[in-house]
Design a protein around this motif. Structure first.
Motif, mmCIF file in Angstrom:
data_model
loop_
_atom_site.group_PDB
_atom_site.id
_atom_site.type_symbol
_atom_site.label_atom_id
_atom_site.label_comp_id
_atom_site.label_asym_id
_atom_site.label_seq_id
_atom_site.Cartn_x
_atom_site.Cartn_y
_atom_site.Cartn_z
ATOM 1 N N THR A 79 -15.193 11.778 -26.579
ATOM 2 C CA THR A 79 -13.830 12.283 -26.689
ATOM 3 C C THR A 79 -12.926 11.473 -25.758
ATOM 4 O O THR A 79 -13.403 10.724 -24.902
ATOM 5 C CB THR A 79 -13.746 13.770 -26.304
ATOM 6 O OG1 THR A 79 -13.948 13.907 -24.890
ATOM 7 C CG2 THR A 79 -14.794 14.581 -27.056
ATOM 8 N N TYR A 80 -11.641 11.661 -25.916
ATOM 9 C CA TYR A 80 -10.654 10.927 -25.125
ATOM 10 C C TYR A 80 -10.883 11.091 -23.632
ATOM 11 O O TYR A 80 -10.567 10.193 -22.850
ATOM 12 C CB TYR A 80 -9.250 11.400 -25.510
ATOM 13 C CG TYR A 80 -8.138 10.634 -24.829
ATOM 14 C CD1 TYR A 80 -7.710 9.397 -25.316
ATOM 15 C CD2 TYR A 80 -7.507 11.153 -23.695
ATOM 16 C CE1 TYR A 80 -6.689 8.693 -24.689
ATOM 17 C CE2 TYR A 80 -6.484 10.458 -23.069
ATOM 18 C CZ TYR A 80 -6.076 9.233 -23.564
ATOM 19 O OH TYR A 80 -5.069 8.535 -22.937
ATOM 20 N N GLU A 81 -11.461 12.211 -23.230
ATOM 21 C CA GLU A 81 -11.674 12.458 -21.804
ATOM 22 C C GLU A 81 -13.087 12.089 -21.326
ATOM 23 O O GLU A 81 -13.375 12.204 -20.138
ATOM 24 C CB GLU A 81 -11.398 13.927 -21.470
ATOM 25 C CG GLU A 81 -12.379 14.907 -22.083
ATOM 26 C CD GLU A 81 -12.081 16.356 -21.739
ATOM 27 O OE1 GLU A 81 -11.045 16.605 -21.071
ATOM 28 O OE2 GLU A 81 -12.864 17.241 -22.131
ATOM 29 N N SER A 82 -13.963 11.613 -22.236
ATOM 30 C CA SER A 82 -15.320 11.218 -21.842
ATOM 31 C C SER A 82 -15.285 10.029 -20.902
ATOM 32 O O SER A 82 -14.467 9.112 -21.078
ATOM 33 C CB SER A 82 -16.162 10.866 -23.076
ATOM 34 O OG SER A 82 -16.282 11.958 -23.957
ATOM 35 N N LYS A 83 -16.178 9.986 -19.934
ATOM 36 C CA LYS A 83 -16.178 8.871 -18.968
ATOM 37 C C LYS A 83 -16.550 7.552 -19.627
ATOM 38 O O LYS A 83 -16.151 6.483 -19.144
ATOM 39 C CB LYS A 83 -17.124 9.169 -17.806
ATOM 40 C CG LYS A 83 -18.599 9.218 -18.135
ATOM 41 C CD LYS A 83 -19.419 9.498 -16.904
ATOM 42 C CE LYS A 83 -20.918 9.514 -17.196
ATOM 43 N NZ LYS A 83 -21.445 8.205 -17.627
ATOM 44 N N ASP A 84 -17.287 7.583 -20.729
ATOM 45 C CA ASP A 84 -17.678 6.355 -21.426
ATOM 46 C C ASP A 84 -16.685 5.947 -22.507
ATOM 47 O O ASP A 84 -16.896 4.952 -23.201
ATOM 48 C CB ASP A 84 -19.068 6.524 -22.061
ATOM 49 C CG ASP A 84 -20.165 6.659 -21.015
ATOM 50 O OD1 ASP A 84 -20.007 6.066 -19.925
ATOM 51 O OD2 ASP A 84 -21.163 7.366 -21.275
ATOM 52 N N TYR A 85 -15.617 6.705 -22.658
ATOM 53 C CA TYR A 85 -14.594 6.357 -23.648
ATOM 54 C C TYR A 85 -13.953 5.032 -23.235
ATOM 55 O O TYR A 85 -13.589 4.846 -22.065
ATOM 56 C CB TYR A 85 -13.537 7.458 -23.707
ATOM 57 C CG TYR A 85 -12.500 7.295 -24.789
ATOM 58 C CD1 TYR A 85 -12.644 7.918 -26.022
ATOM 59 C CD2 TYR A 85 -11.348 6.535 -24.581
ATOM 60 C CE1 TYR A 85 -11.683 7.791 -27.020
ATOM 61 C CE2 TYR A 85 -10.378 6.402 -25.567
ATOM 62 C CZ TYR A 85 -10.554 7.022 -26.789
ATOM 63 O OH TYR A 85 -9.599 6.882 -27.767
ATOM 64 N N PRO A 86 -13.827 4.074 -24.166
ATOM 65 C CA PRO A 86 -13.300 2.751 -23.802
ATOM 66 C C PRO A 86 -11.872 2.809 -23.257
ATOM 67 O O PRO A 86 -10.963 3.319 -23.921
ATOM 68 C CB PRO A 86 -13.346 1.976 -25.124
ATOM 69 C CG PRO A 86 -14.344 2.710 -25.972
ATOM 70 C CD PRO A 86 -14.214 4.146 -25.583
ATOM 71 N N ALA A 87 -11.678 2.277 -22.059
ATOM 72 C CA ALA A 87 -10.338 2.254 -21.462
ATOM 73 C C ALA A 87 -9.384 1.431 -22.315
ATOM 74 O O ALA A 87 -8.178 1.704 -22.350
ATOM 75 C CB ALA A 87 -10.414 1.686 -20.040
ATOM 76 N N SER A 88 -9.914 0.423 -23.014
ATOM 77 C CA SER A 88 -9.065 -0.425 -23.858
ATOM 78 C C SER A 88 -8.435 0.367 -24.995
ATOM 79 O O SER A 88 -7.346 0.037 -25.468
ATOM 80 C CB SER A 88 -9.877 -1.594 -24.427
ATOM 81 O OG SER A 88 -10.991 -1.124 -25.166
ATOM 82 N N LEU A 89 -9.090 1.438 -25.442
ATOM 83 C CA LEU A 89 -8.521 2.273 -26.497
ATOM 84 C C LEU A 89 -7.522 3.270 -25.919
ATOM 85 O O LEU A 89 -6.574 3.670 -26.593
ATOM 86 C CB LEU A 89 -9.625 3.020 -27.263
ATOM 87 C CG LEU A 89 -10.588 2.160 -28.085
ATOM 88 C CD1 LEU A 89 -11.537 3.038 -28.889
ATOM 89 C CD2 LEU A 89 -9.834 1.212 -29.014
#
Length: 264
Positions: A79-89
């Motif tokens: 999800t948007y708040e997951s720590k592994d969510y790509p910062a580039s996105l």
């Protein structure tokens, strides 16, 4: 109620490629606050009347079915708040609220990612160029990103795998759908050597309108986009345009200027 359920609820209400999910995060805050908000608070955030009404429906049955499927099929959820969510996105104006994936997500926040895209009707020269570039990119430790389409995309993924590197394919359909059907085996091999990801929930068919939306994620995940063999109607030009608008680097492989595949 876990946050995954609420994020999927929000993603389903806003739809793929929308700017509203990010606006709600910026205007309201956490997913718990977004879920608990009422019509007036949604309206104050600048949402349309129809979306405000939709968000007032707090039924999460569909989101729960998606979670149940993902648990059964071993599909990962970011999800948007997951720590592994790509910062580039996160830097996009319309980041996906939810990503579904199979395989192992690379550390997008530390790895160099290069997308390699092009026409489905590739020339022999384009095929060789795409393979060579993708092989060398993957050999250097960077991640090759593609759309798993026929032609240049598929060749780029195959080259990355041959180089024993990592590759990521971004789909324009549900994670459970194989498209194109010719790439059923390739999808499995990519899963074993990287990841297959999508913002579309399971069972979403590959409609034509999905792919321009998908292309913003291909470029958004990457620091640079390489276009190989593209005519004027190639979807890879949408990826290139997205990359430019996102402030990414765009590269084009030199080719015969009289060739149709060079017109793009």
């Amino acid at each position: 109620m876990n946050s995954f359920l609420k994020w999927i609820w929000l993603a389903e209400k806003c739809g793929p490629g929308s700017t509203e999910a990010l606006r709600l995060v910026e205007k309201i805050g956490s997913i718990e606050e977004i879920f608990a908000a009422d019509y007036d608070r949604y309206s104050d955030a600048g949402l349309s009347e129809r979306l405000c009404e939709d968000l007032c429906d707090k039924n999460t049955d569909k989101a729960q079915k998606i979670i149940n499927y993902c648990q059964m099929a071993k599909v990962g959820i970011l999800t948007y708040e997951s720590k592994d969510y790509p910062a580039s996105l996160r830097s996009l104006k319309n980041p996906p609220a939810v990503l579904y994936y199979v395989g192992e997500i690379p550390d997008f926040n530390k790895k160099l990612c290069i997308s390699i895209v092009g026409t489905r009707k590739m020339s022999e020269y384009g095929m060789r160029a795409a393979y060579k570039i993708a092989y060398e990119v993957a050999s250097s430790g960077a991640v090759v990103v593609s759309g798993m389409a026929l032609g240049i995309d598929g060749i780029a993924s195959c080259a990355a795998i041959a180089a024993q590197g990592k590759t990521v394919a971004v789909l324009g359909c549900g994670i459970d759908i194989v498209y194109p059907k010719e790439h059923k085996k390739l999808k499995e091999i990519i899963r074993q050597n990287g990841a297959v990801i999508t913002e579309y929930p399971p069972a979403t068919e590959p409609r034509g309108s999905n792919f321009p939306m998908r292309n913003r994620l291909i470029s958004g995940l990457s620091q640079g986009t390489v276009v190989v063999d593209a005519d004027m109607d190639s979807g890879s030009l949408i990826t290139a345009k997205n990359a430019i608008l996102q402030g990414r680097d765009v590269y084009a492989v030199p080719a015969n200027i009289d060739s149709k595949n060079s017109s793009g």
